[in-house]
Each structure stands twice: as structure tokens, then as C-alpha cells.
Write a protein that holds these residues in place. Structure first.
Motif, PDB file in Angstrom:
ATOM      1  N   ALA A  92       0.826  -1.207   0.000  1.00  0.00           N
ATOM      2  CA  ALA A  92       0.000   0.000   0.000  1.00  0.00           C
ATOM      3  C   ALA A  92       0.863   1.262   0.000  1.00  0.00           C
ATOM      4  O   ALA A  92       0.482   2.282  -0.588  1.00  0.00           O
ATOM      5  CB  ALA A  92      -0.927   0.000   1.215  1.00  0.00           C
ATOM      6  N   LYS A  93       2.027   1.210   0.631  1.00  0.00           N
ATOM      7  CA  LYS A  93       2.913   2.376   0.705  1.00  0.00           C
ATOM      8  C   LYS A  93       3.878   2.456  -0.473  1.00  0.00           C
ATOM      9  O   LYS A  93       4.639   3.398  -0.589  1.00  0.00           O
ATOM     10  CB  LYS A  93       3.716   2.344   2.006  1.00  0.00           C
ATOM     11  N   GLY A  94       3.881   1.445  -1.339  1.00  0.00           N
ATOM     12  CA  GLY A  94       4.760   1.477  -2.513  1.00  0.00           C
ATOM     13  C   GLY A  94       6.163   0.965  -2.248  1.00  0.00           C
ATOM     14  O   GLY A  94       7.094   1.315  -2.973  1.00  0.00           O
ATOM     15  N   LEU A  95       6.330   0.147  -1.230  1.00  0.00           N
ATOM     16  CA  LEU A  95       7.646  -0.418  -0.931  1.00  0.00           C
ATOM     17  C   LEU A  95       7.857  -1.700  -1.721  1.00  0.00           C
ATOM     18  O   LEU A  95       6.908  -2.343  -2.142  1.00  0.00           O
ATOM     19  CB  LEU A  95       7.750  -0.732   0.566  1.00  0.00           C
ATOM     20  N   THR A  96       9.107  -2.061  -1.879  1.00  0.00           N
ATOM     21  CA  THR A  96       9.421  -3.341  -2.491  1.00  0.00           C
ATOM     22  C   THR A  96       9.190  -4.441  -1.457  1.00  0.00           C
ATOM     23  O   THR A  96       9.035  -4.170  -0.260  1.00  0.00           O
ATOM     24  CB  THR A  96      10.885  -3.394  -2.967  1.00  0.00           C
ATOM     25  N   GLU A  97       9.189  -5.671  -1.905  1.00  0.00           N
ATOM     26  CA  GLU A  97       8.981  -6.795  -0.983  1.00  0.00           C
ATOM     27  C   GLU A  97      10.090  -6.852   0.056  1.00  0.00           C
ATOM     28  O   GLU A  97       9.832  -7.093   1.241  1.00  0.00           O
ATOM     29  CB  GLU A  97       8.923  -8.102  -1.762  1.00  0.00           C
ATOM     30  N   ALA A  98      11.334  -6.613  -0.363  1.00  0.00           N
ATOM     31  CA  ALA A  98      12.455  -6.651   0.574  1.00  0.00           C
ATOM     32  C   ALA A  98      12.326  -5.550   1.622  1.00  0.00           C
ATOM     33  O   ALA A  98      12.625  -5.764   2.794  1.00  0.00           O
ATOM     34  CB  ALA A  98      13.773  -6.508  -0.180  1.00  0.00           C
ATOM     35  N   GLN A  99      11.878  -4.371   1.212  1.00  0.00           N
ATOM     36  CA  GLN A  99      11.695  -3.287   2.173  1.00  0.00           C
ATOM     37  C   GLN A  99      10.543  -3.601   3.119  1.00  0.00           C
ATOM     38  O   GLN A  99      10.618  -3.320   4.310  1.00  0.00           O
ATOM     39  CB  GLN A  99      11.420  -1.974   1.440  1.00  0.00           C
ATOM     40  N   ALA A 100       9.466  -4.173   2.602  1.00  0.00           N
ATOM     41  CA  ALA A 100       8.298  -4.474   3.424  1.00  0.00           C
ATOM     42  C   ALA A 100       8.625  -5.512   4.490  1.00  0.00           C
ATOM     43  O   ALA A 100       8.100  -5.446   5.600  1.00  0.00           O
ATOM     44  CB  ALA A 100       7.154  -4.962   2.544  1.00  0.00           C
ATOM     45  N   ARG A 101       9.508  -6.461   4.196  1.00  0.00           N
ATOM     46  CA  ARG A 101       9.872  -7.482   5.176  1.00  0.00           C
ATOM     47  C   ARG A 101      10.618  -6.887   6.360  1.00  0.00           C
ATOM     48  O   ARG A 101      10.675  -7.478   7.430  1.00  0.00           O
ATOM     49  CB  ARG A 101      10.729  -8.566   4.534  1.00  0.00           C
ATOM     50  N   ARG A 102      11.196  -5.715   6.184  1.00  0.00           N
ATOM     51  CA  ARG A 102      11.976  -5.083   7.247  1.00  0.00           C
ATOM     52  C   ARG A 102      11.156  -4.129   8.120  1.00  0.00           C
ATOM     53  O   ARG A 102      11.690  -3.529   9.037  1.00  0.00           O
ATOM     54  CB  ARG A 102      13.156  -4.338   6.635  1.00  0.00           C
ATOM     55  N   LEU A 103       9.886  -3.997   7.835  1.00  0.00           N
ATOM     56  CA  LEU A 103       9.041  -3.128   8.651  1.00  0.00           C
ATOM     57  C   LEU A 103       8.908  -3.710  10.052  1.00  0.00           C
ATOM     58  O   LEU A 103       8.835  -4.922  10.231  1.00  0.00           O
ATOM     59  CB  LEU A 103       7.665  -2.967   8.017  1.00  0.00           C
TER      60      LEU A 103
END
Length: 164
Positions: A92-103
Motif C-alpha cells: 500500500a505504501k509502494g515499498l518493495t517486498e524486501a523493504q516491506a519485510r523489514r518493517l
């Protein structure tokens, strides 16, 4: 410890830091052989550990086994739900999958705040310009065939230049 007012100095002198210390004796241990020895012991005792687990499980009641199974499945389900929530917020925020896993966060609001912070810190995808690629784009203009040698008429070129 004695209370002697004039203690005798230590007969061994301190090593001089300017002098190189004597080379250490070489370690005669064959580390590969040691590793193989311990690996063999681990394999040998693995079957004993499995047998012990079986005996412990045999003494448990059916309710205890079901409770343990339920707890392990609940843990896996919680982990999967957390991963799903991170990926949804990242998408929803436009992050890549790798970035989203680090949330980081346990609620949707915490994950969204972390995603906003990530975007503010490192920048994100903007809607008005394409995402940067890893390879720069080349801005080339056509030239012509280098094999051809056209005759250049300088008078025609000069006539095309606008005059003031």
C-alpha cells in the motif's frame, strides 16, 4: 599478603615492548580430526536424543500433546499473519517486498508509521516520475552510417542558418 614495608621486587623482569616476543609454539592439534570426532559423537547421540523425546512423548497425555500441537500451530499462524500484514502495508505504501519485510511493528498503525519513516528517510517511488533503474539510460541521437562519406556542401548549411 604480607605487610613488609620493603617488598622485594619480582625476580622476573618485565618484557621489553621493543623486543619481539618469542614465536609461539605451533599448535599440534589436528582440527579437522577433532571436528570429525565431535561430528561422529553428535550423530551417535542424535538417535539417543530422538529416542528420549519419544519416551517423553509417550508419558504425556493426549491432552498435553494436543496442547503442544495447538501452541506450535498458533505460533506459526501468528508469524504468517504478521508477515502478511507487513507485506500488505508495504504494498500500500509502494515499498518493495524486501523493504516491506523489514518493517517493524505489531499493529497496522505501527507498520504504517514505520513505512512512512522509511520512505522519508530513504525516499520512495514518486507518482510523477518513474522509479530509477539500476542502469542509466542513454540519451543518444541518430548520426548516420559511418561507412558512408556524404559530400558536405557548406553553402547549403550556411543558407539554413537564420540571420538577424
Amino acid at each position: 599478603m604480607s605487610n613488609d614495608p620493603n617488598p622485594t621486587p619480582d625476580p622476573t623482569p618485565d618484557p621489553d615492548p621493543a623486543q619481539d616476543p618469542a614465536p609461539a609454539a605451533e599448535d599440534p592439534t589436528d582440527w579437522k580430526a577433532e571436528a570429525r570426532k565431535w561430528e561422529g559423537l553428535a550423530k551417535k547421540h542424535k538417535s539417543a536424543a530422538e529416542r528420549l523425546q519419544e519416551l517423553e512423548d509417550k508419558d504425556k497425555t493426549e491432552a498435553q500433546r494436543l496442547t503442544e500441537d495447538r501452541d506450535s500451530h498458533k505460533t506459526r499462524a501468528d508469524q504468517a499473519e504478521g508477515e502478511l500484514m507487513r507485506l500488505r502495508v508495504g504494498l500500500a505504501k509502494g515499498l518493495t517486498e524486501a523493504q516491506a519485510r523489514r518493517l517493524v511493528g505489531s499493529t497496522k498503525e505501527e507498520l504504517e508509521a514505520d513505512a512512512d519513516d522509511l520512505l522519508a528517510t530513504f525516499g520512495g517511488k514518486s507518482d510523477d516520475k518513474p522509479a530509477p533503474s539500476r542502469r542509466p539510460t542513454e540519451h543518444l541521437r541518430g548520426g548516420g552510417d559511418p561507412e558512408e562519406d556524404p559530400e558536405v556542401d557548406l553553402r547549403k548549411i550556411a543558407d539554413q542558418i537564420p540571420r538577424r
